[in-house]
Structure formats: C-alpha cells, structure tokens
Design a protein around this motif. Sequence first.
Motif, mmCIF file in Angstrom:
data_model
loop_
_atom_site.group_PDB
_atom_site.id
_atom_site.type_symbol
_atom_site.label_atom_id
_atom_site.label_comp_id
_atom_site.label_asym_id
_atom_site.label_seq_id
_atom_site.Cartn_x
_atom_site.Cartn_y
_atom_site.Cartn_z
ATOM 1 N N ASN A 88 2.642 11.962 5.276
ATOM 2 C CA ASN A 88 3.343 10.725 5.589
ATOM 3 C C ASN A 88 3.799 9.952 4.371
ATOM 4 N N SER A 89 3.598 10.453 3.190
ATOM 5 C CA SER A 89 3.943 9.710 1.994
ATOM 6 C C SER A 89 4.804 10.571 1.089
ATOM 7 N N GLY A 90 5.562 9.922 0.208
ATOM 8 C CA GLY A 90 6.380 10.665 -0.720
ATOM 9 C C GLY A 90 6.306 10.124 -2.129
ATOM 10 N N THR A 91 5.378 9.236 -2.401
ATOM 11 C CA THR A 91 5.314 8.576 -3.695
ATOM 12 C C THR A 91 4.422 9.336 -4.673
ATOM 13 N N PRO A 92 4.827 9.472 -5.934
ATOM 14 C CA PRO A 92 3.947 10.106 -6.928
ATOM 15 C C PRO A 92 2.689 9.298 -7.193
ATOM 16 N N TYR A 93 2.670 8.023 -6.818
ATOM 17 C CA TYR A 93 1.475 7.206 -7.024
ATOM 18 C C TYR A 93 0.369 7.511 -6.008
ATOM 19 N N SER A 94 0.668 8.380 -5.030
ATOM 20 C CA SER A 94 -0.383 8.827 -4.107
ATOM 21 C C SER A 94 -1.220 9.953 -4.712
ATOM 22 N N LEU A 95 -0.939 10.305 -5.975
ATOM 23 C CA LEU A 95 -1.698 11.335 -6.693
ATOM 24 C C LEU A 95 -3.128 10.897 -6.982
ATOM 25 N N TYR A 96 -3.368 9.587 -7.040
ATOM 26 C CA TYR A 96 -4.640 9.068 -7.561
ATOM 27 C C TYR A 96 -5.614 8.707 -6.438
ATOM 28 N N GLY A 97 -6.917 8.993 -6.694
ATOM 29 C CA GLY A 97 -7.968 8.604 -5.757
ATOM 30 C C GLY A 97 -7.813 9.280 -4.406
ATOM 31 N N ILE A 98 -7.932 8.485 -3.338
ATOM 32 C CA ILE A 98 -7.807 9.006 -1.979
ATOM 33 C C ILE A 98 -6.366 8.943 -1.484
ATOM 34 N N GLY A 99 -5.433 8.606 -2.365
ATOM 35 C CA GLY A 99 -4.036 8.495 -1.973
ATOM 36 C C GLY A 99 -3.607 7.047 -1.888
ATOM 37 N N LEU A 100 -2.398 6.847 -1.383
ATOM 38 C CA LEU A 100 -1.843 5.501 -1.271
ATOM 39 C C LEU A 100 -2.411 4.825 -0.034
ATOM 40 N N GLN A 101 -3.162 3.746 -0.241
ATOM 41 C CA GLN A 101 -3.705 2.981 0.876
ATOM 42 C C GLN A 101 -2.650 2.003 1.382
ATOM 43 N N PRO A 102 -2.631 1.698 2.696
ATOM 44 C CA PRO A 102 -1.603 0.808 3.241
ATOM 45 C C PRO A 102 -1.619 -0.552 2.541
ATOM 46 N N GLU A 103 -0.468 -0.950 2.025
ATOM 47 C CA GLU A 103 -0.354 -2.247 1.355
ATOM 48 C C GLU A 103 -0.016 -3.351 2.344
ATOM 49 N N ASN A 104 0.475 -2.962 3.514
ATOM 50 C CA ASN A 104 0.840 -3.924 4.542
ATOM 51 C C ASN A 104 0.610 -3.254 5.885
ATOM 52 N N ASN A 105 -0.437 -3.657 6.573
ATOM 53 C CA ASN A 105 -0.848 -2.958 7.785
ATOM 54 C C ASN A 105 -1.257 -3.964 8.845
ATOM 55 N N GLY A 106 -1.420 -3.484 10.088
ATOM 56 C CA GLY A 106 -1.917 -4.328 11.158
ATOM 57 C C GLY A 106 -0.817 -5.001 11.961
ATOM 58 N N PRO A 107 -1.204 -5.733 13.013
ATOM 59 C CA PRO A 107 -0.221 -6.352 13.905
ATOM 60 C C PRO A 107 0.553 -7.501 13.275
ATOM 61 N N TYR A 108 0.086 -8.007 12.125
ATOM 62 C CA TYR A 108 0.771 -9.121 11.467
ATOM 63 C C TYR A 108 1.489 -8.653 10.204
ATOM 64 N N SER A 109 2.043 -7.445 10.239
ATOM 65 C CA SER A 109 2.732 -6.908 9.069
ATOM 66 C C SER A 109 3.985 -7.709 8.727
ATOM 67 N N ALA A 110 4.577 -8.404 9.699
ATOM 68 C CA ALA A 110 5.731 -9.260 9.411
ATOM 69 C C ALA A 110 5.330 -10.550 8.709
ATOM 70 N N MET A 111 4.018 -10.806 8.606
ATOM 71 C CA MET A 111 3.507 -11.985 7.898
ATOM 72 C C MET A 111 2.838 -11.566 6.580
ATOM 73 N N GLY A 112 3.313 -10.496 5.986
ATOM 74 C CA GLY A 112 2.742 -10.028 4.735
ATOM 75 C C GLY A 112 1.467 -9.238 4.893
ATOM 76 N N GLY A 113 1.081 -8.934 6.140
ATOM 77 C CA GLY A 113 -0.142 -8.164 6.386
ATOM 78 C C GLY A 113 -1.405 -8.982 6.375
ATOM 79 N N VAL A 114 -1.325 -10.307 6.575
ATOM 80 C CA VAL A 114 -2.538 -11.129 6.620
ATOM 81 C C VAL A 114 -3.375 -10.722 7.830
ATOM 82 N N SER A 115 -4.699 -10.892 7.734
ATOM 83 C CA SER A 115 -5.551 -10.482 8.851
ATOM 84 C C SER A 115 -6.870 -11.230 8.912
#
Length: 418
Positions: free
Chosen positions: A23-50
């Motif tokens: 599901n990803s195409g970024t070279p920065y997903s090379l590190y650690g467990i991969g690219l973690q979601p920077e904006n997730n959840g039902p309030y993603s239109a509010m910057g991902g606050v939760s």
Amino acid sequence: MKKIFLSLFILSILSLYTYGQDNSGTPYSLYGIGLQPENNGPYSAMGGVSAGMRDNRNINFLNPAAYTALDSMRFNFQAALSGEVTWISTHKESSHYNVAQNAYLVMALRLYKKLYFSFGFTEKSDVGYDILYSDRISGSANTTFNQNIQGEGGLNDMYAGFGWRYKNLSLGINFSYVFGKLEKRQTLAANMLNSYYIRTSENVRIHDILFNPGIQYKFKVTPKSNLILGTSMNFTQRMWAKKEFISYKVHSTGTSTMLDDETLKRGYIKYPFRINSGLTYESKNKLQIAGDYTFQKMSDYEEFGVKQNLQNAHKAALGISWTPEEMGRFWRQRNTYMAGAYFNDSEIHIKDIDIRTYGFTLGAQMPFYIQNNALLLGVALDFGVRGTEKEGLVREKFAKLRINIAFKEFWFMKRKIN
C-alpha cells in the motif's frame, strides 16, 4: 447474533485480503516497521486529531475511551478507503506514483449499561519501495555497479476494545493482535565482462498482542460548552518475530551459488512506547476545536536485539469542525465542515537531516437518513510534503482523498407499534 457473525466474517476476509497488499510507494518506508499513518481515523479531515474527540456518529478507535459517546441503541459500522497521488523529486529527476488503500473497517455497540464494545481492522504501517541507483566502484577507474533495493508488506492491527463511563470520566482499552510481514530484497551487480550479481532476500514475520489504554474527561466550561481532555498510549512491547534470510551469487553463465541460507531465526522486535494527548473544545454540537501531540520513543526500536539507529518521533495536529444546525431544515445546515493541519518530525535522520512531513486537510461529513437508519458520508482531502531534496535526498508532494462511511442500524430497538 447472525448479523454480528456476518460482520465478523466480512472483517476476517478483508483482513486476509489486506495482509498481502503493498500500500505504500515511498522510499522512507525502508526504515523500522515502515511508514506509520501520519493522518488516520474518522477525523482525518481535522488533521487526524483523536485524543479528545468523541461524538455519537464516529467510532474513534484511536482512543478507546471515546466508545462511550456512541449511540447506546444502535449498532455502529464505519469503514474508510483512500487513494493517494505522490510526486517524487530529487535535485536531478522526478517521478510519481498512485496508491489505493483500505484504511479501516470497525464496528461498535453497547454491551451493558455504561459498557461499550468495539472491534475492527486497521493498518499499523505500510512498506513499499523500489530504489535503483548506480555509482563507481571504489578504487577503480571507470567501473560502476548497479544496486536495486525493493521492499513490501507492513503491519496490520485486528483489535477488540472496551469503553466504560462513570459520570464525566471515560476509560477504555484496545487489545490488538498485530501481525504482518516486512520483505526486503537487494540485487548488486558490477558493470563488467564475465561478472556476476549478488541477490539477497529477507522476510520478517511479526505477530503479537499490543495493549492500547485510553482515558477522557469532560469539563463543563459554560452551560453550552465543554472541554474534553484525552490520552491514549501503548507501552513498550516485545513482539514475536521470525526472520528468513537467503543470499546467492548468480554467474553470467546462469548458474547460481548459495552464499547464505538462514531459513529460520526466531526472536522479537521491540515496539516502542507511544503516547497521544490532547484536548477538544466543543460548543453546543456546533463548533469543535481540537489539538493533539504525539510522542513515540522510536530510539528504542530493535530488531532481533539490534537497535536500528532511529530517533524519537513527534507529531502535532490541530483541527476545527463546524455544524451550522444539526437538526436544520436544509441538508447543507446539517453537514459538518472540517479543516486541520499537522506536522510530523519522524524517526528518520539521514545525512544530519530530519525527515519531516507538513500537511493540511479539508473535508466534510454529510448525514443521510434512510428508513430510520442513519448514514454518514465523510470526504477528506489531505495535501502535504514529506522529506527534502537537500543532500541528494527525496522530496514527496502528496494529495490524498479519503472516503469514510459510518452507518447506524437499529438492531437492538424493539418495535412498540406494528
């Protein structure tokens, strides 16, 4: 009960389907467990606050204490899909890629009085990259080599969570089964006659239980406004892992020689401590203003007892939503309009440069009523920049579209009049 079992079956099918996705195409997903979601959840239109977000229309699985805000008489479904277009550039060249993702599928209901239950499937991280570069072999006059690095996979999260409320205090916890695979492949070849190339393949499979407690407390500021404080976290956790590694030499004649074959190595990865805290101001179901801060101690991240030289990660998010009139006569009055922004200082540090992400979001949630059932359609746009072109690194400009659907079913309300 038949509908509940059907929901669980659909959830398991989606889990198996997503398990094998790239599901990803970024070279920065090379590190650690991969690219973690920077904006997730039902309030993603509010910057991902939760952390401090709670309402009776959205399942906030990022803070399980928020389950207690849901409608007690309905079975709640929520699902999201997203698509992304990313433009990659360096100081020499540029390219782009498209990605489609299954964001999450979650469900929730009240079990007993003030006890609520939720279960679902989300994504923990994504891995997907294909990097090819050439350089001169050290000590040679003009002989070069080519190296191709590829990766795919990621971690998935299947959870079951509980929320309990006592007056203005809400407590919750998610029990997550985290599983997935991280695949890395490398090919190294010298550009010379009668040469050979070396190919390696590493496959790490991870599975274990992760605990995610949460808390929220609501203060009454005025008769028409509230302030909600919230926190969710996970503690440092060792997660069982298995690594398979193989490397071999392929000659120009087509024959190959095994160099290393480590078919099984059992151990663990150390999933680091993470905490997300924030507050939300709400005014009579019309205005919400929320802010979050997230810290993750990625410097503790280990794979099979070896630290991966990552730094601690920080994220700040700010969001606002406005509903003109929740029970208004016109459809546009009942819509919730959202905007937000976020900043992520990731765990990646390359050539003395921190890899950071800046983004801003826009969106809306639109209610529909069909035969006494409530349907909420959410649309969120996310625009941002990740990385930099300095020191030969990669800058990514992305645009994401997320569609969120929330549905409430009157499964537990009995008819009084036929």
